[in-house]
Motif scaffolding. Structure first.
Motif, short mmCIF file in Angstrom:
data_model
loop_
_atom_site.label_atom_id
_atom_site.label_comp_id
_atom_site.label_asym_id
_atom_site.label_seq_id
_atom_site.Cartn_x
_atom_site.Cartn_y
_atom_site.Cartn_z
N ALA A 151 -3.17 85.04 35.66
CA ALA A 151 -1.80 85.55 35.66
C ALA A 151 -1.03 85.03 36.87
O ALA A 151 0.15 84.68 36.77
CB ALA A 151 -1.81 87.08 35.65
N GLU A 152 -1.72 84.94 38.01
CA GLU A 152 -1.09 84.40 39.22
C GLU A 152 -0.70 82.93 39.00
O GLU A 152 0.38 82.50 39.40
CB GLU A 152 -2.05 84.52 40.41
CG GLU A 152 -1.48 84.03 41.72
CD GLU A 152 -2.46 84.13 42.87
OE1 GLU A 152 -2.16 83.54 43.94
OE2 GLU A 152 -3.52 84.77 42.74
N ARG A 153 -1.57 82.18 38.33
CA ARG A 153 -1.27 80.78 38.04
C ARG A 153 -0.04 80.67 37.14
O ARG A 153 0.84 79.84 37.37
CB ARG A 153 -2.47 80.09 37.40
CG ARG A 153 -2.17 78.62 37.05
CD ARG A 153 -3.37 77.81 36.67
NE ARG A 153 -4.16 78.42 35.61
CZ ARG A 153 -5.38 78.00 35.28
NH1 ARG A 153 -5.94 76.99 35.93
NH2 ARG A 153 -6.04 78.58 34.31
N GLU A 154 0.04 81.50 36.12
CA GLU A 154 1.21 81.49 35.22
C GLU A 154 2.49 81.81 35.98
O GLU A 154 3.53 81.17 35.76
CB GLU A 154 1.01 82.49 34.07
CG GLU A 154 0.01 82.04 33.05
CD GLU A 154 -0.19 83.06 31.94
OE1 GLU A 154 0.73 83.87 31.68
OE2 GLU A 154 -1.28 83.05 31.33
N GLU A 155 2.43 82.78 36.89
CA GLU A 155 3.60 83.13 37.69
C GLU A 155 4.06 81.97 38.55
O GLU A 155 5.26 81.68 38.65
CB GLU A 155 3.31 84.34 38.58
CG GLU A 155 3.20 85.66 37.83
CD GLU A 155 2.75 86.81 38.73
OE1 GLU A 155 2.82 86.68 39.97
OE2 GLU A 155 2.33 87.83 38.18
N LEU A 156 3.10 81.29 39.19
CA LEU A 156 3.45 80.14 40.04
C LEU A 156 4.03 78.99 39.20
O LEU A 156 4.99 78.34 39.61
CB LEU A 156 2.24 79.66 40.84
CG LEU A 156 1.84 80.53 42.02
CD1 LEU A 156 0.49 80.09 42.57
CD2 LEU A 156 2.90 80.48 43.11
N GLU A 157 3.46 78.77 38.02
CA GLU A 157 3.99 77.71 37.15
C GLU A 157 5.40 78.05 36.68
O GLU A 157 6.26 77.17 36.61
CB GLU A 157 3.04 77.47 35.97
CG GLU A 157 1.76 76.78 36.40
CD GLU A 157 0.69 76.73 35.31
OE1 GLU A 157 0.81 77.45 34.29
OE2 GLU A 157 -0.28 75.98 35.50
#
Length: 167
Positions: free
Chosen positions: A41-47
């Motif tokens: 989820a953190e990766r999706e937010e950063l993307e």
């Protein structure tokens, strides 16, 4: 062109990328299934953040993009090295990764509880501590009724395991 011919105001400082939670050298990056979901989820937010960067000030955009890409690189390394351990698969009679442990300190009448999780999932406010934390290391492998001595701040404390839960 040599950097000597660039105006001083045109030089960009290298952005500082905050490090991720410490994982000791050589330690396996254990995560709970929930911990892996949080990392993804953190990766999706950063993307999403990277895709939504404003394009008005090109220099500021380059700096912000460098920070986001740096964070993504560190996060992707953590995700790639993650080894998911499902707490439900752990032996129920002893403290292992993913356990929610209730213990007493020095025969205190008030027990304390925390869950042992991965370094990226650890959050003291949520009563989740990293498996590499001294108290987690001391209690790992113990069973209900076990007493462990732990040196904390120059003081030896007696910890008694009161309950172990998984799930």
């Amino acid at each position: 062109m040599s950097r000597g011919f660039v105006k001083e105001g045109d030089q960009e400082e290298t952005p500082i990328i905050p490090p991720r939670a410490a994982l000791p050298a050589g330690a396996t990056n254990y995560v709970t299934p929930m911990g892996m979901e949080l990392l993804q989820a953190e990766r999706e937010e950063l993307e999403d953040e990277r895709a939504m960067l404003p394009t008005t000030d090109e220099q500021q955009r380059r700096v912000e993009l460098a920070v986001i890409n740096g964070k993504l690189d560190l996060l992707n390394e953590r995700i790639a090295s993650a080894r998911i351990l499902d707490p439900a698969s752990q032996p129920k009679e002893e403290v292992r990764f993913g356990a929610t442990v209730t213990y007493k300190i020095n025969s205190s009448p008030t027990p304390q509880t925390f869950q042992i999780v991965g370094v990226d999932e650890a959050d003291v406010a949520k009563k989740k501590i990293a498996f590499v934390a001294p108290i987690a290391v001391a209690l790992t492998g113990q069973s209900i009724g076990s007493i462990v001595l732990l040196n904390m701040g120059g003081e030896t404390r007696k910890l008694e395991v009161v309950d172990i839960q998984y799930g």
